[in-house]
Design an enzyme around this catalytic site. Sequence first.
Site, short mmCIF file in Angstrom:
data_model
loop_
_atom_site.label_atom_id
_atom_site.label_comp_id
_atom_site.label_asym_id
_atom_site.label_seq_id
_atom_site.Cartn_x
_atom_site.Cartn_y
_atom_site.Cartn_z
N SER A 1 10.48 -41.48 29.34
CA SER A 1 10.68 -42.56 28.36
C SER A 1 11.25 -43.83 28.98
CB SER A 1 11.63 -42.08 27.26
OG SER A 1 11.99 -43.17 26.44
N LYS B 1 10.70 -35.66 14.89
CA LYS B 1 10.72 -36.74 13.89
C LYS B 1 10.76 -36.28 12.43
CE LYS B 1 8.31 -40.42 16.35
NZ LYS B 1 7.24 -41.38 16.22
N ASN C 1 11.99 -42.32 13.30
CA ASN C 1 12.13 -42.54 14.75
C ASN C 1 13.43 -43.25 15.09
OD1 ASN C 1 11.64 -45.18 14.05
ND2 ASN C 1 10.04 -45.52 15.58
N GLY D 1 -1.81 -52.34 21.97
CA GLY D 1 -0.67 -51.69 21.31
C GLY D 1 0.70 -51.99 21.92
N GLY E 1 -2.78 -39.95 12.12
CA GLY E 1 -1.65 -39.29 12.77
C GLY E 1 -0.38 -40.12 12.58
N ASP F 1 7.93 -47.85 13.57
CA ASP F 1 6.60 -48.02 14.18
C ASP F 1 5.74 -49.04 13.40
OD1 ASP F 1 6.83 -46.39 16.39
OD2 ASP F 1 6.16 -44.60 15.34
P1 NAD Z 1 -1.37 -38.24 16.63
O1 NAD Z 1 -1.63 -37.05 17.51
O2 NAD Z 1 -0.31 -38.18 15.61
O3 NAD Z 1 -2.75 -38.63 15.89
C1 NAD Z 1 -3.94 -38.67 16.61
C2 NAD Z 1 -5.00 -39.37 15.79
O4 NAD Z 1 -6.11 -39.66 16.64
C3 NAD Z 1 -5.56 -38.56 14.62
O5 NAD Z 1 -5.88 -39.45 13.58
C4 NAD Z 1 -6.82 -37.93 15.21
O6 NAD Z 1 -7.76 -37.60 14.21
C5 NAD Z 1 -7.30 -39.08 16.05
N1 NAD Z 1 -8.16 -38.78 17.21
C6 NAD Z 1 -7.82 -38.10 18.32
N2 NAD Z 1 -8.83 -38.12 19.21
C7 NAD Z 1 -9.84 -38.85 18.62
C8 NAD Z 1 -11.15 -39.24 19.02
N3 NAD Z 1 -11.64 -38.91 20.22
N4 NAD Z 1 -11.90 -39.97 18.16
C9 NAD Z 1 -11.41 -40.33 16.95
N5 NAD Z 1 -10.19 -39.99 16.52
C10 NAD Z 1 -9.41 -39.25 17.35
O7 NAD Z 1 -1.13 -39.44 17.65
P2 NAD Z 1 -0.29 -40.78 17.40
O8 NAD Z 1 1.12 -40.55 17.78
O9 NAD Z 1 -0.59 -41.31 16.05
O10 NAD Z 1 -0.90 -41.73 18.53
C11 NAD Z 1 -2.18 -42.33 18.41
C12 NAD Z 1 -2.28 -43.44 19.47
O11 NAD Z 1 -1.33 -44.46 19.14
C13 NAD Z 1 -1.91 -42.97 20.89
O12 NAD Z 1 -2.71 -43.66 21.80
C14 NAD Z 1 -0.45 -43.39 21.04
O13 NAD Z 1 -0.09 -43.63 22.39
C15 NAD Z 1 -0.47 -44.69 20.24
N6 NAD Z 1 0.85 -45.06 19.70
C16 NAD Z 1 1.24 -46.32 19.91
C17 NAD Z 1 2.44 -46.75 19.43
C18 NAD Z 1 2.85 -48.17 19.70
O14 NAD Z 1 4.03 -48.52 19.47
N7 NAD Z 1 1.94 -48.99 20.17
C19 NAD Z 1 3.26 -45.89 18.68
C20 NAD Z 1 2.82 -44.59 18.46
C21 NAD Z 1 1.60 -44.17 18.99
#
Ligand code: NAD
Length: 291
Positions: free
Chosen positions: A22, A73, A94, A259, A135, A109
């Site tokens: 982290s 979380k 978070n 992002g 997600g 977030d």
């Molecule tokens: P999560 O595991 O909670 O959810 C995953 C999501 O992606 C689900 O909706 C799933 O259906 C979908 N998914 C997975 N593979 C897929 C594919 N090949 N095609 C279509 N849909 C697909 O994950 P999360 O924590 O919500 O993270 C999602 C993305 O957001 C990651 O890349 C993570 O790094 C990013 N993220 C960014 C921030 C930020 O502050 N920018 C914060 C949290 C997460």
Amino acid sequence: MVMEINGRTGFFCLIGSPVGHSGSPAMYNYSFQKTEQDYVYLAFDVDLDKTEEAVSALKALGCKGVNVTMPCKTKVAELADELSDAAELIGACNTVVVKDGKLHGHNTDGIGFVRNLKEHGADVKDKVITVMGAGGAATAIQVQAALEGAKKIYIFNCKDKFYANAENTARKIENKVPGVTVEVYPLEDSQKLYEKIKESDILVNATKSGMKPAEDESLIKDVSVFQPDFVVADAVYNPRETKLIREAKAAGCKIALGGIGMLLWQGEAAFRIFTGESMPTEEVYERFFRG
Ligand code: NAD
């Protein structure tokens, strides 16, 4: 001035597992130094089954606030004495502040996402938004967009284990937030996806599509949907610029954001909740986020 740790230094921390990678300790400790606050920030590897014990221990030790990452979380939201509207709707925290022995839970977030849009001249108020994903990141974005006045939210997700979550989020938002409609569709229905994108002002990818090692992937195959005034934003920050964002920019979208800004501003929101002061975001961005 360099702040030295002393007998009165207050502490904040991150809990979850894994936490070794982290960037939060570096970002918050740097910000405490810059804003001359007598605090330190640590990271503790805590598994789900140890969450309750860890939270009690942190309270007993006088910890001032906690950031929470996976897998803790949802459990922390259950343990909190009070939840912000966003944390309650999302069902996950978070960021937690400890005040008078009580846990006040937040979720920053979505706040970070909306703030990043505003920093680039876009707002969610009265807008129609299509969000791909159901997600953690997607739910936070959908909830915050609704709380900040979005008119319509279209959620698209594959028919995987997250789909029911999208339906649940839609129900919760419509019950709690007046004036917003939320519709859920399968991402596999590409005709519906393009139809709804054409009605939208903002398109968000909050799935793992486009994230390393799938950086050659974009869920939008028909790039003709990208018009100059159309706002495109990705939650994915690794790589900094996803294929979706590259293609949106190439097609002329004036606002097309990766992002990393969401990540920066969710940290800033937590810093403000923790300390009541703004984080020095420009310096933090240059030092830790530029990539
Ligand atoms: P999560 O595991 O909670 O959810 C995953 C999501 O992606 C689900 O909706 C799933 O259906 C979908 N998914 C997975 N593979 C897929 C594919 N090949 N095609 C279509 N849909 C697909 O994950 P999360 O924590 O919500 O993270 C999602 C993305 O957001 C990651 O890349 C993570 O790094 C990013 N993220 C960014 C921030 C930020 O502050 N920018 C914060 C949290 C997460």
